[in-house]
Each structure stands twice: as C-alpha cells, then as structure tokens.
Design an enzyme around this catalytic site. Sequence first.
Site, PDB file in Angstrom:
ATOM      1  N   LYS A  74      -9.700  26.838  -2.993  1.00 34.11           N
ATOM      2  CA  LYS A  74      -9.838  25.404  -3.238  1.00 34.11           C
ATOM      3  C   LYS A  74     -10.418  24.747  -1.999  1.00 34.11           C
ATOM      4  O   LYS A  74      -9.933  24.962  -0.881  1.00 34.11           O
ATOM      5  CB  LYS A  74      -8.475  24.773  -3.552  1.00 34.11           C
ATOM      6  CG  LYS A  74      -8.563  23.308  -3.977  1.00 34.11           C
ATOM      7  CD  LYS A  74      -7.234  22.593  -3.808  1.00 34.11           C
ATOM      8  CE  LYS A  74      -7.074  22.094  -2.382  1.00 34.11           C
ATOM      9  NZ  LYS A  74      -5.996  21.102  -2.209  1.00 34.11           N
ATOM     10  N   ASP A 115     -11.906  20.219  -5.199  1.00 30.67           N
ATOM     11  CA  ASP A 115     -10.821  19.277  -5.513  1.00 30.67           C
ATOM     12  C   ASP A 115     -11.124  17.906  -4.915  1.00 30.67           C
ATOM     13  O   ASP A 115     -10.521  17.496  -3.925  1.00 30.67           O
ATOM     14  CB  ASP A 115      -9.504  19.837  -4.966  1.00 30.67           C
ATOM     15  CG  ASP A 115      -8.300  19.033  -5.417  1.00 30.67           C
ATOM     16  OD1 ASP A 115      -8.383  18.365  -6.470  1.00 30.67           O
ATOM     17  OD2 ASP A 115      -7.272  19.077  -4.717  1.00 30.67           O
ATOM     18  N   LYS A 155     -11.049  15.050  -6.864  1.00 26.66           N
ATOM     19  CA  LYS A 155     -10.274  14.047  -7.609  1.00 26.66           C
ATOM     20  C   LYS A 155     -11.117  12.794  -7.888  1.00 26.66           C
ATOM     21  O   LYS A 155     -10.724  11.668  -7.567  1.00 26.66           O
ATOM     22  CB  LYS A 155      -8.991  13.681  -6.857  1.00 26.66           C
ATOM     23  CG  LYS A 155      -8.044  14.852  -6.634  1.00 26.66           C
ATOM     24  CD  LYS A 155      -6.792  14.410  -5.902  1.00 26.66           C
ATOM     25  CE  LYS A 155      -5.812  15.557  -5.713  1.00 26.66           C
ATOM     26  NZ  LYS A 155      -6.282  16.556  -4.732  1.00 26.66           N
ATOM     27  N   ASP A 161     -13.881   6.953 -10.615  1.00 23.46           N
ATOM     28  CA  ASP A 161     -14.827   5.869 -10.419  1.00 23.46           C
ATOM     29  C   ASP A 161     -15.365   5.478 -11.794  1.00 23.46           C
ATOM     30  O   ASP A 161     -14.890   5.984 -12.815  1.00 23.46           O
ATOM     31  CB  ASP A 161     -15.954   6.318  -9.474  1.00 23.46           C
ATOM     32  CG  ASP A 161     -16.499   5.173  -8.624  1.00 23.46           C
ATOM     33  OD1 ASP A 161     -16.828   4.121  -9.219  1.00 23.46           O
ATOM     34  OD2 ASP A 161     -16.611   5.326  -7.398  1.00 23.46           O
ATOM     35  N   THR A 211       1.503  15.830  -7.092  1.00 19.93           N
ATOM     36  CA  THR A 211       2.809  16.478  -6.980  1.00 19.93           C
ATOM     37  C   THR A 211       3.685  15.880  -5.885  1.00 19.93           C
ATOM     38  O   THR A 211       4.859  16.220  -5.778  1.00 19.93           O
ATOM     39  CB  THR A 211       2.645  17.988  -6.737  1.00 19.93           C
ATOM     40  OG1 THR A 211       1.733  18.195  -5.658  1.00 19.93           O
ATOM     41  CG2 THR A 211       2.123  18.679  -7.981  1.00 19.93           C
ATOM     42  N   ARG A 253      -0.241  25.618   2.379  1.00 17.61           N
ATOM     43  CA  ARG A 253       0.478  25.822   3.632  1.00 17.61           C
ATOM     44  C   ARG A 253       1.311  27.098   3.707  1.00 17.61           C
ATOM     45  O   ARG A 253       1.355  27.728   4.779  1.00 17.61           O
ATOM     46  CB  ARG A 253       1.338  24.585   3.921  1.00 17.61           C
ATOM     47  CG  ARG A 253       0.518  23.432   4.469  1.00 17.61           C
ATOM     48  CD  ARG A 253       1.257  22.114   4.471  1.00 17.61           C
ATOM     49  NE  ARG A 253       1.325  21.528   3.135  1.00 17.61           N
ATOM     50  CZ  ARG A 253       1.749  20.292   2.887  1.00 17.61           C
ATOM     51  NH1 ARG A 253       2.154  19.526   3.888  1.00 17.61           N
ATOM     52  NH2 ARG A 253       1.748  19.819   1.662  1.00 17.61           N
TER      53      ARG A 253
END
Length: 227
Positions: free
Chosen positions: A33, A60, A62, A65, A116, A207
């Site tokens: 990603k 990614d 997102k 618009d 999330t 992470r």
Amino acid sequence: MTGNRLIVALDVEDAAAAEALLAKLAGVVTRVKVGLELYTAEGPELVRRLVGRGLDVMLDLKLHDIPETVARATSRAAELGVDLLTVHVAGGTKMMQAAVGAAAGRTRILGVTVLTSLTSRDLAEVAIEPSVEEVVVRRATLAMEAGLDGVVASPLEAARIRAAAPEDFLIVTPGVRPAASTADDQARVATPAAARAAGADLVVVGRPIRDAADPRAAAEAILRELA
C-alpha cells in the site's frame, strides 16, 4: 480469491525507506500500500517502479471531491497500473460512479467506509448519529450499488458486510494487529486470523511489520495466520 492476502503498508518517509523495507520482505510480500505520506514525498514515479517490479499496489489516496475531479484523478491513477485505488464513500453515489467509469476496468476501486481510528463518539462529533457499525454497513451497501469493487472497513464490521455482499466483492481491512501488538491510534482492531474469519479478503498491516525487529519474520507470521 486466492494467493497472498497481506498488503504491507509502506508508511515510510521516502523512497529509500520504502526500498529498505521491501528488501527485508523480498520473496514474502506481493502486495503493498502506498498512502498519503509516501505518495506526497515521491509521487507517481515511485508507484510506477513498484508496479514495474510486479508488485500489486494499493494506492490509498482516499479521493473525496466533486465527481469530475475524482474521475480525472482516477484515470491518472489507472494509467500507473495500480491494482487498487481508494475513494471515500462519503463522497456520494455520483462521485463513486464517476470513479468506476474513469477506471474503466483498469484499476479496482475500493470505497473507504469509516476510518478505523474513529468510534461512534467521534462520528457524533461531526453530526453523524448512527453507530459506527451502522454507518459502515450502510456505506458498504452504497458502494455495492454504485458498482465499486469493494470496500475498506475494520475487521469488526467485515462479517456483516460479507453476509450482504456478492462473493466477488472485496473486503479490505486495515486495523489488523497481531495479538502481541499494540493498537496504536486504531480504535477498531482485530488479529489477522479474526479478520480473515470475519470475511476479509485482504488485510493491510503497517506498523507491526515496519517497526518489528525482524519485519520479514513478522510478515511471515501474519501470512501463516491468514492461511
């Protein structure tokens, strides 16, 4: 779907850091990603290089618009050869349909339902009153109706989405943490095995792999759970 279900989030500061992480994961990871930090730092050229070496890239961004702007951005992303591109379901049906039309089958479009990191209380602060689960399920339904290829949702909502979705509708879950990991700033999390059991097709992990003492071993452990 079959194959490697792990998407490793390259949430790093620049191309050098991304290459260093990928070197540790060589032969283990096939999906990555690229999010806002890395894309802002390195732009489309890095994405082209990742695609060129055979990696399936989830871009990614997102997108959220007006339909025309999202359509044009989607078309440019599709030209890069990315496998997955994210748009916000909150942008509405016309915007999502514009993205699907612009992708023209070249890139699969995923609708981001609710981040999330957010809870029902966070949604209430911005005048969204139903529970987070209800918002996610409703937005997933809108994404299906708009013709999107799938959605991004936490593992906690995956089972309800899977029960209502066609078999080929992708459910991609961030907020995935091995049992020994901390939740960090994520509010709605589950283990890789729990996410898969709930119906997730692909899981995004950042992470817990990036910051592990041995990223390769961490990725391999997650893949064993998903299998």
